[in-house]
Design a protein around this motif. Structure first.
Motif, PDB file in Angstrom:
ATOM      1  N   THR A 198       0.838  -1.208   0.000  1.00  0.00           N
ATOM      2  CA  THR A 198       0.000   0.000   0.000  1.00  0.00           C
ATOM      3  C   THR A 198       0.868   1.250   0.000  1.00  0.00           C
ATOM      4  OG1 THR A 198      -1.794  -1.126   1.169  1.00  0.00           O
ATOM      5  CG2 THR A 198      -1.755   1.281   1.277  1.00  0.00           C
ATOM      6  N   LEU A 199       1.859   1.282   0.888  1.00  0.00           N
ATOM      7  CA  LEU A 199       2.754   2.442   0.938  1.00  0.00           C
ATOM      8  C   LEU A 199       3.528   2.581  -0.356  1.00  0.00           C
ATOM      9  CD1 LEU A 199       3.998   4.802   2.445  1.00  0.00           C
ATOM     10  CD2 LEU A 199       5.594   3.193   3.541  1.00  0.00           C
ATOM     11  N   ARG A 200       3.993   1.475  -0.906  1.00  0.00           N
ATOM     12  CA  ARG A 200       4.728   1.519  -2.183  1.00  0.00           C
ATOM     13  C   ARG A 200       3.882   2.129  -3.281  1.00  0.00           C
ATOM     14  NH1 ARG A 200       4.296  -3.814  -3.837  1.00  0.00           N
ATOM     15  NH2 ARG A 200       2.289  -3.049  -4.624  1.00  0.00           N
ATOM     16  N   ASP A 201       2.646   1.667  -3.422  1.00  0.00           N
ATOM     17  CA  ASP A 201       1.782   2.174  -4.488  1.00  0.00           C
ATOM     18  C   ASP A 201       1.510   3.667  -4.327  1.00  0.00           C
ATOM     19  OD1 ASP A 201       1.717  -0.308  -5.621  1.00  0.00           O
ATOM     20  OD2 ASP A 201      -0.302  -0.817  -4.949  1.00  0.00           O
ATOM     21  N   LEU A 202       1.305   4.105  -3.095  1.00  0.00           N
ATOM     22  CA  LEU A 202       1.084   5.529  -2.861  1.00  0.00           C
ATOM     23  C   LEU A 202       2.314   6.342  -3.258  1.00  0.00           C
ATOM     24  CD1 LEU A 202      -0.740   5.369   0.600  1.00  0.00           C
ATOM     25  CD2 LEU A 202      -1.755   5.931  -1.624  1.00  0.00           C
ATOM     26  N   LEU A 203       3.497   5.815  -2.987  1.00  0.00           N
ATOM     27  CA  LEU A 203       4.732   6.549  -3.268  1.00  0.00           C
ATOM     28  C   LEU A 203       5.067   6.596  -4.760  1.00  0.00           C
ATOM     29  CD1 LEU A 203       7.004   5.317  -0.324  1.00  0.00           C
ATOM     30  CD2 LEU A 203       5.997   7.588  -0.607  1.00  0.00           C
TER      31      LEU A 203
ATOM     32  N   ALA B 277      10.347  -8.040  -1.820  1.00  0.00           N
ATOM     33  CA  ALA B 277      11.416  -7.108  -2.180  1.00  0.00           C
ATOM     34  C   ALA B 277      11.598  -7.067  -3.696  1.00  0.00           C
ATOM     35  CB  ALA B 277      12.723  -7.516  -1.500  1.00  0.00           C
ATOM     36  N   VAL B 278      11.551  -8.244  -4.311  1.00  0.00           N
ATOM     37  CA  VAL B 278      11.700  -8.316  -5.767  1.00  0.00           C
ATOM     38  C   VAL B 278      10.461  -7.760  -6.464  1.00  0.00           C
ATOM     39  CG1 VAL B 278      11.913  -9.903  -7.723  1.00  0.00           C
ATOM     40  CG2 VAL B 278      13.292 -10.257  -5.665  1.00  0.00           C
ATOM     41  N   TYR B 279       9.298  -8.152  -5.984  1.00  0.00           N
ATOM     42  CA  TYR B 279       8.063  -7.670  -6.627  1.00  0.00           C
ATOM     43  C   TYR B 279       7.944  -6.152  -6.520  1.00  0.00           C
ATOM     44  CZ  TYR B 279       3.211  -6.714  -7.632  1.00  0.00           C
ATOM     45  OH  TYR B 279       2.071  -6.177  -8.161  1.00  0.00           O
ATOM     46  N   GLY B 280       8.222  -5.618  -5.337  1.00  0.00           N
ATOM     47  CA  GLY B 280       8.106  -4.177  -5.158  1.00  0.00           C
ATOM     48  C   GLY B 280       9.053  -3.399  -6.052  1.00  0.00           C
ATOM     49  N   ALA B 281      10.292  -3.880  -6.160  1.00  0.00           N
ATOM     50  CA  ALA B 281      11.251  -3.219  -7.045  1.00  0.00           C
ATOM     51  C   ALA B 281      10.817  -3.331  -8.501  1.00  0.00           C
ATOM     52  CB  ALA B 281      12.642  -3.826  -6.855  1.00  0.00           C
ATOM     53  N   GLY B 282      10.313  -4.512  -8.878  1.00  0.00           N
ATOM     54  CA  GLY B 282       9.873  -4.720 -10.253  1.00  0.00           C
ATOM     55  C   GLY B 282       8.692  -3.842 -10.617  1.00  0.00           C
ATOM     56  N   LYS B 283       7.743  -3.702  -9.714  1.00  0.00           N
ATOM     57  CA  LYS B 283       6.584  -2.857  -9.999  1.00  0.00           C
ATOM     58  C   LYS B 283       7.003  -1.401 -10.127  1.00  0.00           C
ATOM     59  CE  LYS B 283       1.835  -1.866  -8.655  1.00  0.00           C
ATOM     60  NZ  LYS B 283       0.696  -2.233  -7.780  1.00  0.00           N
ATOM     61  N   ALA B 284       7.929  -0.966  -9.281  1.00  0.00           N
ATOM     62  CA  ALA B 284       8.415   0.411  -9.378  1.00  0.00           C
ATOM     63  C   ALA B 284       9.073   0.658 -10.732  1.00  0.00           C
ATOM     64  CB  ALA B 284       9.396   0.698  -8.240  1.00  0.00           C
ATOM     65  N   LEU B 285       9.878  -0.291 -11.197  1.00  0.00           N
ATOM     66  CA  LEU B 285      10.508  -0.147 -12.512  1.00  0.00           C
ATOM     67  C   LEU B 285       9.451  -0.061 -13.608  1.00  0.00           C
ATOM     68  CD1 LEU B 285      13.506  -2.656 -12.262  1.00  0.00           C
ATOM     69  CD2 LEU B 285      13.615  -0.157 -12.192  1.00  0.00           C
ATOM     70  N   GLN B 286       8.401  -0.863 -13.495  1.00  0.00           N
ATOM     71  CA  GLN B 286       7.342  -0.838 -14.502  1.00  0.00           C
ATOM     72  C   GLN B 286       6.641   0.517 -14.551  1.00  0.00           C
ATOM     73  OE1 GLN B 286       4.918  -4.252 -13.393  1.00  0.00           O
ATOM     74  NE2 GLN B 286       5.806  -5.473 -15.035  1.00  0.00           N
TER      75      GLN B 286
ATOM     76  N   GLY C 182       8.138   3.316 -14.226  1.00  0.00           N
ATOM     77  CA  GLY C 182       9.088   4.321 -14.674  1.00  0.00           C
ATOM     78  C   GLY C 182       9.960   4.902 -13.586  1.00  0.00           C
ATOM     79  N   ILE C 183       9.986   4.284 -12.437  1.00  0.00           N
ATOM     80  CA  ILE C 183      10.841   4.752 -11.346  1.00  0.00           C
ATOM     81  C   ILE C 183      12.284   4.366 -11.648  1.00  0.00           C
ATOM     82  CG2 ILE C 183      11.227   4.670  -8.856  1.00  0.00           C
ATOM     83  CD1 ILE C 183       8.529   5.870  -9.728  1.00  0.00           C
ATOM     84  N   SER C 184      13.216   5.258 -11.372  1.00  0.00           N
ATOM     85  CA  SER C 184      14.626   4.985 -11.649  1.00  0.00           C
ATOM     86  C   SER C 184      15.170   3.926 -10.690  1.00  0.00           C
ATOM     87  CB  SER C 184      15.436   6.276 -11.559  1.00  0.00           C
ATOM     88  OG  SER C 184      15.329   6.845 -10.273  1.00  0.00           O
TER      89      SER C 184
ATOM     90  N   GLY D 139      11.271  -1.588  -3.256  1.00  0.00           N
ATOM     91  CA  GLY D 139      11.297  -3.007  -2.937  1.00  0.00           C
ATOM     92  C   GLY D 139      11.479  -3.256  -1.450  1.00  0.00           C
ATOM     93  N   VAL D 140      12.365  -2.494  -0.828  1.00  0.00           N
ATOM     94  CA  VAL D 140      12.609  -2.643   0.613  1.00  0.00           C
ATOM     95  C   VAL D 140      11.361  -2.256   1.407  1.00  0.00           C
ATOM     96  CG1 VAL D 140      13.985  -1.813   2.558  1.00  0.00           C
ATOM     97  CG2 VAL D 140      15.098  -2.306   0.366  1.00  0.00           C
ATOM     98  N   ILE D 141      10.728  -1.169   1.010  1.00  0.00           N
ATOM     99  CA  ILE D 141       9.504  -0.733   1.685  1.00  0.00           C
ATOM    100  C   ILE D 141       8.414  -1.795   1.572  1.00  0.00           C
ATOM    101  CG2 ILE D 141       7.571   0.898   1.486  1.00  0.00           C
ATOM    102  CD1 ILE D 141       9.690   3.050   0.837  1.00  0.00           C
ATOM    103  N   THR D 142       8.253  -2.335   0.370  1.00  0.00           N
ATOM    104  CA  THR D 142       7.246  -3.368   0.148  1.00  0.00           C
ATOM    105  C   THR D 142       7.493  -4.573   1.051  1.00  0.00           C
ATOM    106  OG1 THR D 142       7.141  -2.693  -2.181  1.00  0.00           O
ATOM    107  CG2 THR D 142       6.126  -4.790  -1.607  1.00  0.00           C
ATOM    108  N   ALA D 143       8.756  -4.938   1.198  1.00  0.00           N
ATOM    109  CA  ALA D 143       9.105  -6.142   1.944  1.00  0.00           C
ATOM    110  C   ALA D 143       9.014  -5.969   3.455  1.00  0.00           C
ATOM    111  CB  ALA D 143      10.524  -6.578   1.566  1.00  0.00           C
ATOM    112  N   CYS D 144       9.298  -4.774   3.950  1.00  0.00           N
ATOM    113  CA  CYS D 144       9.508  -4.609   5.395  1.00  0.00           C
ATOM    114  C   CYS D 144       8.341  -3.974   6.148  1.00  0.00           C
ATOM    115  CB  CYS D 144      10.767  -3.774   5.643  1.00  0.00           C
ATOM    116  SG  CYS D 144      12.285  -4.538   5.040  1.00  0.00           S
ATOM    117  N   ILE D 145       7.588  -3.099   5.514  1.00  0.00           N
ATOM    118  CA  ILE D 145       6.616  -2.303   6.259  1.00  0.00           C
ATOM    119  C   ILE D 145       5.475  -3.147   6.826  1.00  0.00           C
ATOM    120  CG2 ILE D 145       4.904  -0.455   6.066  1.00  0.00           C
ATOM    121  CD1 ILE D 145       7.801   0.489   6.264  1.00  0.00           C
TER     122      ILE D 145
END
Length: 200
Positions: A51-56, A105-114, A116-118, A126-132
């Protein structure tokens, strides 16, 4: 036609959802909470980081757009609740958490790349997705956060996310980046669980 990574990432999401939901239920069971509380713990543990990842990253919040994550959490909660607490291994919570950590961690990083996040912010996503989710679970349960333990936790998520983003950036064919990164993250977290590894 979807690329191999577009096919694999949703499966990592489902795996992360299921094992984090199980860890949330186990926490509720150990606190002797009722079934509704167990469902709540399953949901917040599995969806908190995403949830936090998607908002960010400016993405639609995944469980609001699709009921599948909520259904999975409730299904896992019902299944886990039915298992007597004495049947659970002593460190089952840690192992569920380790599997969820690596996958998310992998999914969160992958979604961010999709989206357009650098690369560097994608690793952070990815870290936020995995830990929060685990942090929210622990705080809600009134127990010391996993982040305060003297074991490698965020480091394992950082390894998985960094390895995925790096190998993807170098053009390694999918789904190898996701498989290698999630395996490495899980292996490091597993080593920390077994041997209580810490940073200096």
């Amino acid at each position: 036609m979807p690329t191999p990574i577009e096919v694999l990432l949703p499966w990592l999401n489902l795996a992360g959802l299921a094992v984090f939901a199980a860890s949330g239920v186990l926490m509720a069971v150990r606190r002797r909470l009722d079934f509704i509380a167990a469902c709540f713990f399953a949901l917040i543990t599995a969806t908190g980081g995403g949830t936090l990842r998607d908002l960010l990253i400016g993405a639609p919040v995944f469980w609001v757009q699709d009921a599948t994550p909520v259904i999975i959490c409730l299904g896992v909660a019902a299944a886990a609740w039915a298992i007597p607490i004495k049947w659970w291994p002593e460190r089952a919570l840690d192992w569920f958490d380790a599997a969820g950590l690596a996958a998310y961690a992998v999914y969160g990083a992958g979604k961010a790349l999709q989206y357009g996040i650098s690369p560097v912010p994608a690793v952070a996503a990815g870290v936020i997705t995995a830990c929060i989710g685990g942090v929210i679970r622990d705080i809600t349960a009134g127990v010391p956060s996993i982040l305060l333990r003297q074991e490698l936790y965020v480091t394992a998520a950082l390894l998985a996310a960094t390895l995925f983003v790096t190998t993807t950036s170098f053009g390694l064919s999918a789904p190898l980046p996701a498989l290698l990164a999630s395996a490495a993250g899980f292996a490091l977290r597993a080593a920390a669980i077994v041997w209580k590894l810490t940073l200096p």
